[in-house]
Design an enzyme around this catalytic site. Structure first.
Site, PDB file in Angstrom:
ATOM      1  N   CYS A   1      36.101  44.111 -35.304  1.00  0.00           N
ATOM      2  CA  CYS A   1      36.196  45.468 -34.757  1.00  0.00           C
ATOM      3  C   CYS A   1      34.875  45.839 -34.088  1.00  0.00           C
ATOM      4  O   CYS A   1      33.900  46.182 -34.765  1.00  0.00           O
ATOM      5  CB  CYS A   1      36.549  46.482 -35.840  1.00  0.00           C
ATOM      6  SG  CYS A   1      36.674  48.169 -35.192  1.00  0.00           S
TER       7      CYS A   1
ATOM      8  N   CYS B   1      33.578  49.448 -34.802  1.00  0.00           N
ATOM      9  CA  CYS B   1      33.015  49.576 -36.150  1.00  0.00           C
ATOM     10  C   CYS B   1      31.673  48.857 -36.258  1.00  0.00           C
ATOM     11  O   CYS B   1      30.736  49.377 -36.872  1.00  0.00           O
ATOM     12  CB  CYS B   1      33.994  49.040 -37.193  1.00  0.00           C
ATOM     13  SG  CYS B   1      35.531  49.996 -37.292  1.00  0.00           S
TER      14      CYS B   1
END
Length: 175
Positions: free
Chosen positions: A130, A133
C-alpha cells in the site's frame, strides 16, 4: 522452532535469504522492541504458520505483553487499512473524500510508543504493497526521530520475512 530452524529449513537456492535472516536477527540499528515487533508484525502479515510460529518463539519473549499485543494489532489493522487505502489510492476519484467508516481506534492508542507502532505498520504496509500507507507511516516515523537507516532496517526485515515465508510455503506445496 526458532530463527535457526527457519534458516536450516530454507533450500540451498535461498541461501541469500538464510544469510539475510541471520544478519537481520542481529541488527542493532533498531532497539530491541522495534526489531522484535517488526519481525512479529511482518511474520503475521506474511501469513505463514511456520514462519509466524518460529518468529513468535524467537522474538515474542523479548516484548512485554503490551508490545506483543501492539505488534499483532499493527498486522491486523494494516491487513484492513492496506486493502482499503490501496483501493482509494489506485482508483482515485472522490473515494478519498469519503469517510472510511472503518474503526481504527488501536492506531490512536496502540499501548506502546507511537513511533514503534507506526514502524510496525510501515513494515506491514510494505509487505501488503500500500503506497499511500507506506508514505503516511514513513513520514510519521521520520518526523518522530527515526533515521532512514532505521526505516530501511525495518523494511529489510519485512522483505526478508516475507520472502522466507513465500519460499518455505512454496517448498511445502511442492513436497
Amino acid at each position: 522452532m526458532s530463527i535457526e530452524n527457519l534458516k536450516n529449513a530454507l533450500p540451498e537456492y535461498a541461501k541469500d535469504l538464510k544469510l539475510n535472516l541471520g544478519s537481520l536477527a542481529n541488527e542493532d540499528v533498531l532497539n530491541q522492541q522495534q526489531k522484535a515487533g517488526t519481525f512479529i508484525a511482518s511474520a503475521l502479515a506474511s501469513r505463514s504458520n511456520l514462519v509466524t510460529s518460529a518468529i513468535l518463539a524467537e522474538f515474542g519473549p523479548q516484548l512485554s505483553a503490551e508490545a506483543l499485543a501492539a505488534a499483532k494489532a499493527a498486522a491486523a489493522i494494516m491487513g484492513m487499512n492496506n486493502v482499503y487505502y490501496r483501493f482509494v489510492h489506485l482508483v482515485g476519484g472522490d473515494y478519498a473524500n469519503l469517510p472510511a467508516r472503518l474503526r481504527m481506534n488501536v492506531m490512536a492508542k496502540p499501548g506502546v510508543d507511537k513511533v514503534d507502532f507506526e514502524l510496525w505498520s510501515l513494515a506491514v504496509s510494505a509487505i501488503n504493497g500500500c503506497g499511500m500507507c507506506m508514505e503516511s507511516h514513513e513520514k510519521i516515523v521520520r518526523q518522530n526521530g527515526l533515521t532512514q537507516e532505521q526505516v530501511q532496517a525495518a523494511i529489510r526485515i519485512a522483505a526478508t520475512v516475507h520472502a522466507v515465508a513465500a519460499t518455505l510455503d512454496g517448498e511445502a506445496a511442492l513436497s
